[in-house]
Design a protein around this motif. Structure first.
Motif, PDB file in Angstrom:
ATOM      1  N   ARG A 272      -6.800   6.070  -0.683  1.00  0.00           N
ATOM      2  CA  ARG A 272      -5.523   5.414  -0.983  1.00  0.00           C
ATOM      3  C   ARG A 272      -5.670   3.889  -0.978  1.00  0.00           C
ATOM      4  NH1 ARG A 272      -0.484   7.976  -0.723  1.00  0.00           N
ATOM      5  NH2 ARG A 272       0.215   5.873  -1.255  1.00  0.00           N
ATOM      6  N   ILE A 273      -6.383   3.375   0.015  1.00  0.00           N
ATOM      7  CA  ILE A 273      -6.582   1.923   0.094  1.00  0.00           C
ATOM      8  C   ILE A 273      -7.343   1.416  -1.128  1.00  0.00           C
ATOM      9  CG2 ILE A 273      -7.803   0.112   1.363  1.00  0.00           C
ATOM     10  CD1 ILE A 273      -7.117   1.690   3.936  1.00  0.00           C
TER      11      ILE A 273
ATOM     12  N   ILE B 131      -9.395   7.325  -6.592  1.00  0.00           N
ATOM     13  CA  ILE B 131      -8.901   8.595  -7.129  1.00  0.00           C
ATOM     14  C   ILE B 131      -9.847   9.732  -6.751  1.00  0.00           C
ATOM     15  CG2 ILE B 131      -8.517   9.874  -9.278  1.00  0.00           C
ATOM     16  CD1 ILE B 131      -7.475   7.223 -10.483  1.00  0.00           C
ATOM     17  N   ALA B 132     -11.148   9.482  -6.900  1.00  0.00           N
ATOM     18  CA  ALA B 132     -12.137  10.514  -6.571  1.00  0.00           C
ATOM     19  C   ALA B 132     -12.080  10.888  -5.093  1.00  0.00           C
ATOM     20  CB  ALA B 132     -13.534  10.038  -6.944  1.00  0.00           C
ATOM     21  N   LEU B 133     -11.933   9.895  -4.208  1.00  0.00           N
ATOM     22  CA  LEU B 133     -11.904  10.175  -2.782  1.00  0.00           C
ATOM     23  C   LEU B 133     -10.652  10.940  -2.377  1.00  0.00           C
ATOM     24  CD1 LEU B 133     -13.296   6.828  -1.302  1.00  0.00           C
ATOM     25  CD2 LEU B 133     -14.460   9.025  -1.436  1.00  0.00           C
ATOM     26  N   VAL B 134      -9.516  10.598  -2.954  1.00  0.00           N
ATOM     27  CA  VAL B 134      -8.288  11.338  -2.649  1.00  0.00           C
ATOM     28  C   VAL B 134      -8.427  12.792  -3.096  1.00  0.00           C
ATOM     29  CG1 VAL B 134      -5.826  11.548  -3.189  1.00  0.00           C
ATOM     30  CG2 VAL B 134      -6.781   9.325  -2.628  1.00  0.00           C
ATOM     31  N   ALA B 135      -9.019  12.990  -4.289  1.00  0.00           N
ATOM     32  CA  ALA B 135      -9.245  14.358  -4.773  1.00  0.00           C
ATOM     33  C   ALA B 135     -10.154  15.124  -3.820  1.00  0.00           C
ATOM     34  CB  ALA B 135      -9.852  14.322  -6.175  1.00  0.00           C
TER      35      ALA B 135
ATOM     36  N   TRP C 201      -6.301  -1.379  -3.917  1.00  0.00           N
ATOM     37  CA  TRP C 201      -7.145  -2.545  -4.216  1.00  0.00           C
ATOM     38  C   TRP C 201      -7.463  -2.607  -5.706  1.00  0.00           C
ATOM     39  CZ3 TRP C 201     -11.322  -2.043   0.200  1.00  0.00           C
ATOM     40  CH2 TRP C 201     -10.763  -2.504   1.399  1.00  0.00           C
ATOM     41  N   GLY C 202      -7.862  -1.464  -6.230  1.00  0.00           N
ATOM     42  CA  GLY C 202      -8.244  -1.429  -7.641  1.00  0.00           C
ATOM     43  C   GLY C 202      -7.084  -1.734  -8.571  1.00  0.00           C
ATOM     44  N   PHE C 203      -5.926  -1.155  -8.319  1.00  0.00           N
ATOM     45  CA  PHE C 203      -4.794  -1.355  -9.223  1.00  0.00           C
ATOM     46  C   PHE C 203      -4.283  -2.789  -9.167  1.00  0.00           C
ATOM     47  CE2 PHE C 203      -0.229  -1.386 -10.106  1.00  0.00           C
ATOM     48  CZ  PHE C 203      -0.232  -0.868 -11.384  1.00  0.00           C
ATOM     49  N   TRP C 204      -4.031  -3.283  -7.962  1.00  0.00           N
ATOM     50  CA  TRP C 204      -3.450  -4.617  -7.857  1.00  0.00           C
ATOM     51  C   TRP C 204      -4.460  -5.699  -8.180  1.00  0.00           C
ATOM     52  CZ3 TRP C 204       1.420  -4.465  -8.302  1.00  0.00           C
ATOM     53  CH2 TRP C 204       2.125  -3.364  -7.791  1.00  0.00           C
TER      54      TRP C 204
ATOM     55  N   PHE D 206       0.826  -1.220   0.000  1.00  0.00           N
ATOM     56  CA  PHE D 206       0.000   0.000   0.000  1.00  0.00           C
ATOM     57  C   PHE D 206       0.854   1.260   0.000  1.00  0.00           C
ATOM     58  CE2 PHE D 206      -1.640   3.185   3.095  1.00  0.00           C
ATOM     59  CZ  PHE D 206      -2.532   3.804   2.242  1.00  0.00           C
ATOM     60  N   TRP D 207       1.900   1.269   0.832  1.00  0.00           N
ATOM     61  CA  TRP D 207       2.671   2.499   0.986  1.00  0.00           C
ATOM     62  C   TRP D 207       3.529   2.808  -0.236  1.00  0.00           C
ATOM     63  CZ3 TRP D 207       0.626   5.229   4.452  1.00  0.00           C
ATOM     64  CH2 TRP D 207       0.030   4.627   5.568  1.00  0.00           C
ATOM     65  N   PHE D 208       3.802   1.799  -1.081  1.00  0.00           N
ATOM     66  CA  PHE D 208       4.662   2.033  -2.237  1.00  0.00           C
ATOM     67  C   PHE D 208       3.939   1.702  -3.529  1.00  0.00           C
ATOM     68  CE2 PHE D 208       7.307   1.021   1.399  1.00  0.00           C
ATOM     69  CZ  PHE D 208       8.137   2.134   1.429  1.00  0.00           C
ATOM     70  N   GLY D 209       2.613   1.784  -3.534  1.00  0.00           N
ATOM     71  CA  GLY D 209       1.814   1.383  -4.678  1.00  0.00           C
ATOM     72  C   GLY D 209       1.503   2.512  -5.632  1.00  0.00           C
ATOM     73  N   ILE D 210       0.417   2.312  -6.375  1.00  0.00           N
ATOM     74  CA  ILE D 210       0.025   3.230  -7.435  1.00  0.00           C
ATOM     75  C   ILE D 210      -0.321   4.620  -6.906  1.00  0.00           C
ATOM     76  CG2 ILE D 210      -2.431   2.602  -7.315  1.00  0.00           C
ATOM     77  CD1 ILE D 210      -0.333   3.336 -10.485  1.00  0.00           C
ATOM     78  N   GLY D 211      -0.696   4.697  -5.628  1.00  0.00           N
ATOM     79  CA  GLY D 211      -1.063   5.989  -5.053  1.00  0.00           C
ATOM     80  C   GLY D 211       0.045   7.021  -5.167  1.00  0.00           C
TER      81      GLY D 211
END
Length: 348
Positions: A195-196, A223-227, A200-203, A2-7
């Motif tokens: 972020r979570i 993405i929408a929630l982070v925005a 989940w979506g990417f992996w 999670f900490w080093f993922g697509i986010g």
């Protein structure tokens, strides 16, 4: 993962979009209130905007996930973390700024001004810091505090110091300490959930091709929630700027408009050259990075001011200065020139 993922790849793009939105709106959302009524109206609109965007996030989330008990558990955990911060913050602040009980004459000032404010007198503290500043903090367990740094007690005359105390009492009277903390919890929840969901979506889409559509939905939702979390944080900065005007208003009511303006102008003059003075760089960096920076009466963006300056002349010069609305979007406090012009429009 999670900490080093697509986010980490998507977050700068999302941040840039949110920034673009607020930069475009900067001339409108950073308007100086023209008096107390307009200030209260702006605060009302800001809270309404915050609530509407938060509701949109909730509606968007439930349309994707429905009712999920684990989300409420996650929210309760973050709320618990926020509550813990609220309870231990006064102890940490006292340690961080080496705060000790103030001399009797400072406590007497606080007592006298608190009586005018209709408040139970907070405990007056002196922070062993050479940089001039002041802040309000505390909770219902530890009691309320008003802290003055050693630097501000050496920089200001008695009237200006009382105006600063009046400003800090305004934060207590308006319950700004817990209010700003409470507003900050929702963006934190929305951000980490986003972020979570991005991870989940990417992996999920990368490893389970038969669930690609579902994984893409999670990625888009994240993405929408982070925005939304970024937008909420910018709204909180705007709300905090309005609360600073509100505290200035209170300082002017309990001590007078002119002493409040002189105090703000002296703080501005004090910090104009501080960046070039190596003696205070370490202290300045600590204040800039402090988690309590929203509590300060002055946000550092700028050698101590001589008490012999003609502060009234400086006030008039500062009131004519133009400010940059785009830069203000990123600030927790309004620029001093705008605070001085706001005070011109109030009745004591």
């Amino acid at each position: 993962m999670f900490w080093f993922g697509i986010g980490y790849l998507l977050e700068p793009i999302i941040m840039a979009v949110a920034l673009g939105l607020f930069i475009a709106m900067a001339p409108y959302i950073t308007r100086t209130p023209r008096g107390e009524k307009e200030l209260k109206f702006f605060m009302f609109l800001t809270i309404v905007g915050y609530a509407l965007i938060l509701f949109a996030a909730y509606a968007f989330l439930t349309s994707y996930l429905g009712y999920v008990p684990s989300l409420w558990t996650f929210a309760l955990i973050l709320t618990g973390i926020g509550a813990l911060q609220y309870f231990i913050a006064p102890f940490l602040i006292n340690i961080m700024y080496r705060a000790e009980p103030a001399p009797p004459e400072i406590q007497e000032m606080v007592n006298r001004l608190a009586q005018r404010s209709g408040l139970k007198p907070p405990k007056a503290m002196i922070a062993r810091v050479p940089i001039p500043n002041a802040f309000a903090y505390g909770n219902f367990l530890t009691g309320r505090y008003v802290a003055l740094t050693e630097g501000i007690t050496r920089t200001m005359d008695e009237e200006e110091l009382e105006a600063v105390i009046g400003h800090e009492l305004g934060h207590h009277k308006h319950n700004d300490i817990w209010l700003i903390l409470a507003l900050s919890l929702a963006p934190m929840f929305v951000y980490y959930l986003g972020r979570i969901m991005m991870e989940w979506g990417f992996w999920g889409s990368a490893s389970e091709r038969d669930r690609e559509n579902s994984s893409l939905a999670f990625l888009v939702a994240g993405i929408a929630l982070v925005a939304i979390s970024f937008i909420l944080n910018f709204i909180i900065l705007q709300f905090n700027r309005l609360r600073e005007y509100y505290a200035d208003l209170h300082g002017a009511k309990v001590k007078g408009k002119k002493p409040m303006q002189r105090a703000l102008a002296r703080l501005h003059v004090t910090f104009e050259n501080i960046k070039s003075n190596p003696v205070y760089q370490k202290e300045l960096e600590q204040f800039n990075e402090s988690p309590a920076k929203m509590l300060f009466i002055y946000a550092f963006t700028q050698t101590f001011a001589s008490p012999y300056y003609d502060m009234d002349e400086i006030i008039e010069r500062l009131k004519r200065e133009e400010t940059n609305p785009i830069m203000e979007v990123f600030m927790s406090h309004p620029p001093i020139p705008k605070r001085l012009r706001f005070l011109d429009n109030i009745s004591e």
